[in-house]
Design a protein around this motif. Sequence first.
Motif, mmCIF file in Angstrom:
data_model
loop_
_atom_site.group_PDB
_atom_site.id
_atom_site.type_symbol
_atom_site.label_atom_id
_atom_site.label_comp_id
_atom_site.label_asym_id
_atom_site.label_seq_id
_atom_site.Cartn_x
_atom_site.Cartn_y
_atom_site.Cartn_z
ATOM 1 N N GLY A 1 0.793 -1.220 0.000
ATOM 2 C CA GLY A 1 0.000 0.000 0.000
ATOM 3 C C GLY A 1 0.827 1.273 0.000
ATOM 4 O O GLY A 1 0.277 2.356 0.147
ATOM 5 N N PHE A 2 2.140 1.133 -0.144
ATOM 6 C CA PHE A 2 3.004 2.311 -0.109
ATOM 7 C C PHE A 2 3.015 2.980 -1.483
ATOM 8 O O PHE A 2 1.981 3.168 -2.087
ATOM 9 C CB PHE A 2 4.412 1.909 0.330
ATOM 10 C CG PHE A 2 4.535 1.708 1.817
ATOM 11 C CD1 PHE A 2 3.428 1.542 2.610
ATOM 12 C CD2 PHE A 2 5.768 1.675 2.435
ATOM 13 C CE1 PHE A 2 3.520 1.355 3.965
ATOM 14 C CE2 PHE A 2 5.890 1.480 3.801
ATOM 15 C CZ PHE A 2 4.771 1.315 4.570
ATOM 16 N N CYS B 1 11.567 7.683 -1.006
ATOM 17 C CA CYS B 1 11.034 8.320 0.205
ATOM 18 C C CYS B 1 11.544 7.644 1.472
ATOM 19 O O CYS B 1 11.546 8.259 2.545
ATOM 20 C CB CYS B 1 9.511 8.309 0.185
ATOM 21 S SG CYS B 1 8.768 6.692 0.462
ATOM 22 N N GLY B 2 11.956 6.375 1.385
ATOM 23 C CA GLY B 2 12.529 5.682 2.531
ATOM 24 C C GLY B 2 11.546 4.987 3.430
ATOM 25 O O GLY B 2 11.950 4.310 4.387
ATOM 26 N N ALA B 3 10.246 5.108 3.177
ATOM 27 C CA ALA B 3 9.250 4.519 4.081
ATOM 28 C C ALA B 3 9.357 2.999 4.134
ATOM 29 O O ALA B 3 9.220 2.395 5.205
ATOM 30 C CB ALA B 3 7.843 4.934 3.643
ATOM 31 N N ASP C 1 4.908 11.263 -0.246
ATOM 32 C CA ASP C 1 4.159 11.323 1.017
ATOM 33 C C ASP C 1 4.349 10.065 1.849
ATOM 34 O O ASP C 1 3.728 9.917 2.893
ATOM 35 C CB ASP C 1 2.670 11.552 0.743
ATOM 36 C CG ASP C 1 2.013 10.367 0.050
ATOM 37 O OD1 ASP C 1 2.724 9.414 -0.337
ATOM 38 O OD2 ASP C 1 0.773 10.389 -0.122
ATOM 39 N N GLY C 2 5.229 9.147 1.388
ATOM 40 C CA GLY C 2 5.496 7.932 2.138
ATOM 41 C C GLY C 2 4.421 6.881 2.027
ATOM 42 O O GLY C 2 4.491 5.846 2.695
ATOM 43 N N GLY C 3 3.410 7.102 1.184
ATOM 44 C CA GLY C 3 2.339 6.136 1.030
ATOM 45 C C GLY C 3 1.240 6.272 2.061
ATOM 46 O O GLY C 3 0.228 5.587 1.993
ATOM 47 N N HIS C 4 1.409 7.172 3.018
ATOM 48 C CA HIS C 4 0.429 7.346 4.089
ATOM 49 C C HIS C 4 0.112 8.819 4.326
ATOM 50 O O HIS C 4 -0.629 9.145 5.253
ATOM 51 C CB HIS C 4 0.956 6.721 5.383
ATOM 52 C CG HIS C 4 2.418 6.957 5.588
ATOM 53 N ND1 HIS C 4 2.969 8.209 5.727
ATOM 54 C CD2 HIS C 4 3.447 6.084 5.626
ATOM 55 C CE1 HIS C 4 4.274 8.104 5.869
ATOM 56 N NE2 HIS C 4 4.599 6.828 5.806
#
Length: 373
Positions: A37-38, A66-68, A207-210
Amino acid sequence: MQQLNSLINEARQLTRPHEEEAKRVMQVCNACRYCEGFCAVFPAMTRRLSFSDADIHYLANLCHNCGACLHACQYAPPHEFAITVPQTLAKVRLETWQRYAWPARFGALYRHAGVTSALALTLSLSLFLLLAVALRGGLWHPPLAGDFYQIFPHNLLAILFGGVFGFGLLALIVGVIRFWRGVSGGTPRPPAALEAARHALTLTYLDGGHGEGCNDEDDRYTLRRRRFHHFTFYGFMLCFAATVVATGYHYLLGQPAPYPLLSLPVILGTLGGIGLIIGPAGLLWLNLRRAPLHGDEQQKPLDRAFCLLLLLTSITGLALLAGRDGPLMGALLAVHLGVVMALFLTLPYGKFAHGFYRCAALLKDAIEKRRGK
């Protein structure tokens, strides 16, 4: 020439291990799917059962770094699987720029671009132009009411800078076309193109997926990187718009520069210059703080050189605007033009390329989503 050929062969030899490592990482991620979901990378990954070189090139340029996923991954170091998606795809991303570069021999320039070479190029060009100004009448001169063309003729500037920028743009476009054909991009349709444009212009996947942003030096989320990217991108576009409007004034309306402070070209250029101070300075600050596993350490000089050139372009441009009615206008103009020429010369083989390749990857992603698996 022999040294350039050896650099090209060295780059080609380094490509395979990075691609193979990326395939291994994607296979593990495709089995886990915790990060599905990222960003756009993971849904695109799940549409594949295996990964070709073309798939890896596409996914690497779709990644916004993004690194998430690194902080969410249960297989990240110190786990024995050592899954580092941002770092692995960053290494492949640089290799794709080299692989698809045009002319092909210039692809090796990506690996050897850095702060030192950028500053050396800027300094040498600025000194050359300062010498030209000094020989034409001196660095200290009577006020010229902001008339730059009394220092350097308009046609000379248009030919030199237009030619260099045009070549850089052509080189990037040809490279992206080669990339598109290499990854089997498909035929763009208006809905897919609009979706890709929306994601590119809003930087959706920073946005990091969230929605909370990227990771920089640790596992805390922040929107700083996304905001600084926006300042940089829209600052650059405002400066470009100022140039386009001024060109229209000159050729269509018969109104050559200089323009009043409240004219449209000056307002656009000033706003763009402010954006190109805030954005690159912020990105440079974040680059110095980012954790090593969030990217490729070998590419940091490339990133910093681009941010530094944008920052110097804006600072010297605003200084020229402030001093255009003074006796040092010629010297300020020479320094600014030296920085701009250095920026233009490094555009096609520097970090600027990531925007073009990422837009192509976003377009391919939008096309794929409409096809299904």
